[in-house]
Each structure stands twice: as C-alpha cells, then as structure tokens.
Design a protein around this motif. Structure first.
Motif, PDB file in Angstrom:
ATOM      1  N   GLU A  66       0.802  -1.253  -0.065  1.00 24.18           N
ATOM      2  CA  GLU A  66       0.061  -0.089   0.000  1.00 24.18           C
ATOM      3  C   GLU A  66       0.881   1.242  -0.118  1.00 24.18           C
ATOM      4  N   LEU A  67       1.909   1.304   0.896  1.00 25.50           N
ATOM      5  CA  LEU A  67       2.725   2.320   0.834  1.00 25.50           C
ATOM      6  C   LEU A  67       3.473   2.617  -0.314  1.00 25.50           C
ATOM      7  N   LEU A  68       4.071   1.472  -1.064  1.00 28.47           N
ATOM      8  CA  LEU A  68       4.734   1.646  -2.267  1.00 28.47           C
ATOM      9  C   LEU A  68       3.839   2.068  -3.343  1.00 28.47           C
ATOM     10  N   SER A  69       2.598   1.757  -3.495  1.00 28.36           N
ATOM     11  CA  SER A  69       1.756   2.397  -4.495  1.00 28.36           C
ATOM     12  C   SER A  69       1.391   3.692  -4.229  1.00 28.36           C
ATOM     13  N   GLU A  70       1.384   3.914  -3.210  1.00 26.46           N
ATOM     14  CA  GLU A  70       0.919   5.496  -2.633  1.00 26.46           C
ATOM     15  C   GLU A  70       2.283   6.487  -2.989  1.00 26.46           C
ATOM     16  N   LEU A  71       3.374   5.863  -2.567  1.00 25.16           N
ATOM     17  CA  LEU A  71       4.752   6.767  -2.956  1.00 25.16           C
ATOM     18  C   LEU A  71       4.850   6.798  -4.375  1.00 25.16           C
ATOM     19  N   LEU A  72       4.980   5.651  -5.013  1.00 25.09           N
ATOM     20  CA  LEU A  72       5.095   5.797  -6.546  1.00 25.09           C
ATOM     21  C   LEU A  72       4.418   6.698  -7.475  1.00 25.09           C
ATOM     22  N   ASN A  73       3.166   6.776  -6.897  1.00 21.53           N
ATOM     23  CA  ASN A  73       1.949   7.488  -7.779  1.00 21.53           C
ATOM     24  C   ASN A  73       2.513   9.372  -7.284  1.00 21.53           C
ATOM     25  N   LYS A  74       3.052   9.309  -6.114  1.00 27.42           N
ATOM     26  CA  LYS A  74       3.337  10.737  -5.627  1.00 27.42           C
ATOM     27  C   LYS A  74       4.744  11.275  -5.985  1.00 27.42           C
ATOM     28  N   VAL A  75       5.598  10.341  -6.017  1.00 28.77           N
ATOM     29  CA  VAL A  75       6.938  10.891  -6.166  1.00 28.77           C
ATOM     30  C   VAL A  75       7.381  11.162  -7.624  1.00 28.77           C
ATOM     31  N   PHE A  76       7.006  10.437  -8.572  1.00 25.36           N
ATOM     32  CA  PHE A  76       7.447  10.455  -9.911  1.00 25.36           C
ATOM     33  C   PHE A  76       6.376  10.819 -10.917  1.00 25.36           C
ATOM     34  N   ASP A  77       6.832  11.583 -11.968  1.00 24.26           N
ATOM     35  CA  ASP A  77       6.210  11.983 -13.175  1.00 24.26           C
ATOM     36  C   ASP A  77       5.666  10.705 -13.886  1.00 24.26           C
ATOM     37  N   ALA A  78       4.548  10.572 -14.344  1.00 23.45           N
ATOM     38  CA  ALA A  78       4.317   9.164 -15.225  1.00 23.45           C
ATOM     39  C   ALA A  78       5.239   8.989 -16.275  1.00 23.45           C
ATOM     40  N   ARG A  79       5.670   9.892 -16.913  1.00 24.60           N
ATOM     41  CA  ARG A  79       6.516   9.428 -18.118  1.00 24.60           C
ATOM     42  C   ARG A  79       8.316   9.575 -17.692  1.00 24.60           C
ATOM     43  N   SER A  80       8.659   9.754 -16.298  1.00 25.31           N
ATOM     44  CA  SER A  80      10.184   9.745 -16.135  1.00 25.31           C
ATOM     45  C   SER A  80      10.721   8.219 -16.140  1.00 25.31           C
ATOM     46  N   ASP A  81      12.036   8.265 -16.523  1.00 22.17           N
ATOM     47  CA  ASP A  81      12.609   6.850 -16.363  1.00 22.17           C
ATOM     48  C   ASP A  81      12.586   6.614 -15.068  1.00 22.17           C
ATOM     49  N   ALA A  82      13.021   7.241 -13.961  1.00 19.32           N
ATOM     50  CA  ALA A  82      13.068   6.835 -12.572  1.00 19.32           C
ATOM     51  C   ALA A  82      11.871   5.987 -12.274  1.00 19.32           C
ATOM     52  N   LEU A  83      10.661   6.441 -12.532  1.00 11.98           N
ATOM     53  CA  LEU A  83       9.462   5.644 -12.151  1.00 11.98           C
ATOM     54  C   LEU A  83       9.447   4.403 -12.862  1.00 11.98           C
ATOM     55  N   TYR A  84       9.875   4.357 -14.171  1.00 10.64           N
ATOM     56  CA  TYR A  84       9.949   2.783 -14.812  1.00 10.64           C
ATOM     57  C   TYR A  84      10.743   1.979 -14.160  1.00 10.64           C
ATOM     58  N   VAL A  85      12.127   2.619 -13.725  1.00 12.05           N
ATOM     59  CA  VAL A  85      12.936   1.747 -12.823  1.00 12.05           C
ATOM     60  C   VAL A  85      12.384   1.190 -11.822  1.00 12.05           C
ATOM     61  N   PHE A  86      11.765   1.962 -10.725  1.00 11.86           N
ATOM     62  CA  PHE A  86      11.213   1.511  -9.651  1.00 11.86           C
ATOM     63  C   PHE A  86      10.182   0.492 -10.010  1.00 11.86           C
ATOM     64  N   TYR A  87       9.389   0.852 -11.083  1.00  9.16           N
ATOM     65  CA  TYR A  87       8.197  -0.207 -11.619  1.00  9.16           C
ATOM     66  C   TYR A  87       9.029  -1.603 -11.753  1.00  9.16           C
ATOM     67  N   VAL A  88       9.868  -1.406 -12.405  1.00 11.19           N
ATOM     68  CA  VAL A  88      10.497  -2.830 -12.894  1.00 11.19           C
ATOM     69  C   VAL A  88      10.963  -3.651 -11.564  1.00 11.19           C
ATOM     70  N   LEU A  89      11.636  -2.973 -10.579  1.00 12.42           N
ATOM     71  CA  LEU A  89      12.074  -3.581  -9.459  1.00 12.42           C
ATOM     72  C   LEU A  89      10.679  -4.251  -8.561  1.00 12.42           C
ATOM     73  N   ASN A  90       9.673  -3.206  -8.556  1.00  8.20           N
ATOM     74  CA  ASN A  90       8.477  -3.808  -7.654  1.00  8.20           C
ATOM     75  C   ASN A  90       8.002  -4.987  -8.542  1.00  8.20           C
ATOM     76  N   HIS A  91       7.930  -4.731  -9.736  1.00 10.51           N
ATOM     77  CA  HIS A  91       7.096  -5.882 -10.748  1.00 10.51           C
ATOM     78  C   HIS A  91       7.945  -7.102 -10.364  1.00 10.51           C
ATOM     79  N   ARG A  92       9.173  -7.041 -10.216  1.00 10.95           N
ATOM     80  CA  ARG A  92       9.920  -8.485 -10.259  1.00 10.95           C
ATOM     81  C   ARG A  92       9.838  -9.095  -8.823  1.00 10.95           C
ATOM     82  N   ILE A  93       9.907  -8.056  -8.015  1.00 15.39           N
ATOM     83  CA  ILE A  93       9.651  -8.572  -6.399  1.00 15.39           C
ATOM     84  C   ILE A  93       8.194  -9.157  -6.239  1.00 15.39           C
TER      85      ILE A  93
END
Length: 321
Positions: A34-61
C-alpha cells in the motif's frame, strides 16, 4: 532413502503455511504494498525514467512473491492460467541503466541483481521439480539484502523524508520478507533436497513396495498413513507415493543385519532378508512395510531394472568367489 509424511491430498506435513510466513508478516507485506503504491504515484512523473526503474524492481519482487505463494502450498505455479503471461513479462526486463556519477546507481543495480538471482533460483526449483509436485531446494540460504553494502545513508535519507530513499527502503524490506519465506522453504525441505543427508537403509524392495527394519521402537509412522518415499537408485532420485501397511514391533538381535553391509550405490540395497546392521542385541525395533500407490510405468520399470541389475551383479560376484 528418505520418508516424508504427507496428508491425504499429498501435501507435506512438515511445512504448514504459518510455519513459512506468519500472519504478522502477511499484514506487513500488505502495508508495504500500500505504501509503495502511494509513494510511486506521488513521487514521480508518469513519464519519468525513474518511475520505470522502480516499477521494474517492484514488478519483479511481486513475481517472486507470486511464485512463492504456490510453492508454500506445494503447487506448481506453471499450472496457473496466468503463469505464461507473468513469466513472459518478467523476461522482458533488463538491468536498469544509470549514470556512472549517480551515487544511488550501485544500490539499484545491486537490488536488481539480487532479485534476478532469486528468480533464477526459484524458476530452477519449479522447472526441476519431480512431476510438478515435489520441489527441491538445494541452494544455501542467502544473507538478507543490505543497502549499506552500496549506500551507507539510505535509512537516514528515508527518515529525513527523501521519498525515493523511502521507496527503496520499502522495496528492500519487501524483498527480504519474501527471501525469508524462501529460506524457510529451504529449511523445511532441507532433508528432501539433499540425498547425502538421507539415512541409509537395507530394503526388501519390489515394484509393489518395500520393507525395512527400523532400530527405533516407534519409527513415527502410523499404520495406513501416507508418505512420499525418496530413493536414490543408481545416481537417480525416484519419489514414489506410498502407504504404511505394517508397523510391527520386534526384538532386534545381532542376526538382524544386512547380507551385504555396503548398500548398492552407497544408498540403497535390496536383499530378500536384508535388515539394518545392529551391533547390540536385545534392543527393540520395528518392521515397517510400505505399499506403493499410483506408480508410473517409468517408476515401475526403473525399480525392476535396478533389481535385475543387482541380481546380475550378485550372481557375478558369487561366480567370482
């Protein structure tokens, strides 16, 4: 040989769900997600490379956790309708690219590599399972992932309100929770996974079942209980389903010894009158007989071929004498 009790549905009794993951840990995983979902939506722009990096890490976990969910129930994840889709999606990911000057890049790359190592190991466990029912965990338990190996101040940055640091901290906690579950699976099935830890028995073996003498007065097997019989036969591991049909208390003497005290292949011996070697007389033991159930044709042929080869070796040894 190793004997592993199972319930009427073939599920192992040695590792119930609450022994693999506690209720508190499951609640914590829910909160972390729940916290990760909230923070990822809050911290990064939807088109940012950083968001994709964190998305990949979380998706694989998440994929790691999804695989472990099946293994905790001794079920083959490949039988689930969305396995192929999830596995194909995971294969698309590659290690993230980062600037060499980035101080956080080593942590991200190290985290990605550890996730990848776990997924490779778990997928190997699944692909090398025995008939998709028996899963072996031969790898040692790994140490928890430690961010300080790469970045010394991640925790202090997270506590001071740096949101990307908080996201990484939560992902590491999530990964280590799943790694704890994997470690408990390895502990629970440690004996199953490594044949060198199995006890040596001298057996009366046939395609219909087996019997042996136990030097324990109470060997721990109830009459008509079900189990999996793990046998190392000529360098191959065979696992058969069986049912205990005899548990008979006997008195052991020095005559209760194998005709050949060197088990074939250092694992299993098959002699009509073979028993465990006893060095003392007057001890209580049990005769245990197990009837095989639902043997495959390949299993029947494997046992029969082993017995034929042993009979031939014994005959040749007698001629040589």
């Amino acid at each position: 040989m190793h004997l592993e009790p199972v319930d009427q549905y073939g599920q192992y009794l040695s590792a119930q769900r609450r022994e693999l993951i506690t209720e508190a840990e499951e609640f914590r995983l829910h909160d972390v997600n729940e916290l990760l979902s909230e923070l990822l939506n809050k911290v990064f722009d939807a088109r940012s490379d950083a968001l994709y990096v964190f998305y990949v890490l979380n998706h694989r976990i998440d994929f790691m956790g999804w695989l472990l969910e099946s293994l905790m129930e001794s079920q083959d994840p490949r039988l689930k309708h969305d396995y192929k889709f999830r596995a194909k999606e995971d294969q698309k990911f590659t290690p993230p690219k980062a600037k060499e000057s980035s101080t956080i890049a080593p942590l991200i790359l190290g985290l990605y590599q550890r996730i990848d190592d776990y997924l490779v190991e778990i997928n190997t466990v699944v692909s090398s399972s025995i008939e998709g029912k028996i899963f072996l965990y031969p790898q040692p338990i790994a140490d928890a992932f430690n961010s300080q190996t790469y970045v010394t101040n991640l925790n202090s940055l997270a506590q001071s309100g740096v949101l990307p640091a908080k996201v990484l901290q939560l992902m590491i906690e999530k990964l280590n929770l799943y790694a704890t579950v994997l470690g408990r699976l390895k502990t629970a099935f440690h004996t199953i996974s490594r044949s060198e830890y199995w006890e040596r028995y001298a057996l009366n073996l046939s395609a219909g079942g087996l019997s042996f003498i136990s030097d324990a007065a109470h060997p721990g097997f109830a009459l008509f209980s079900k189990l999996h019989v793990f046998m190392a036969i000529e360098s191959q591991v065979m696992v058969c389903s069986g049912k205990v049909v005899t548990v008979k208390k006997i008195e052991l003497t020095q005559n209760d010894k194998p005709l050949n005290d060197k088990p074939v292949n250092d694992k299993v011996a098959s002699d009509k009158n073979a028993h465990l070697l006893m060095h003392q007389s007057g001890l209580s033991g049990c005769k245990v007989s197990i009837e095989f159930e639902f043997l495959t044709t390949a299993q029947q042929q494997g046992i029969e071929l082993f017995l034929q080869r042993k009979e031939l070796r014994d005959a040749m040894a007698t001629v040589a004498l």
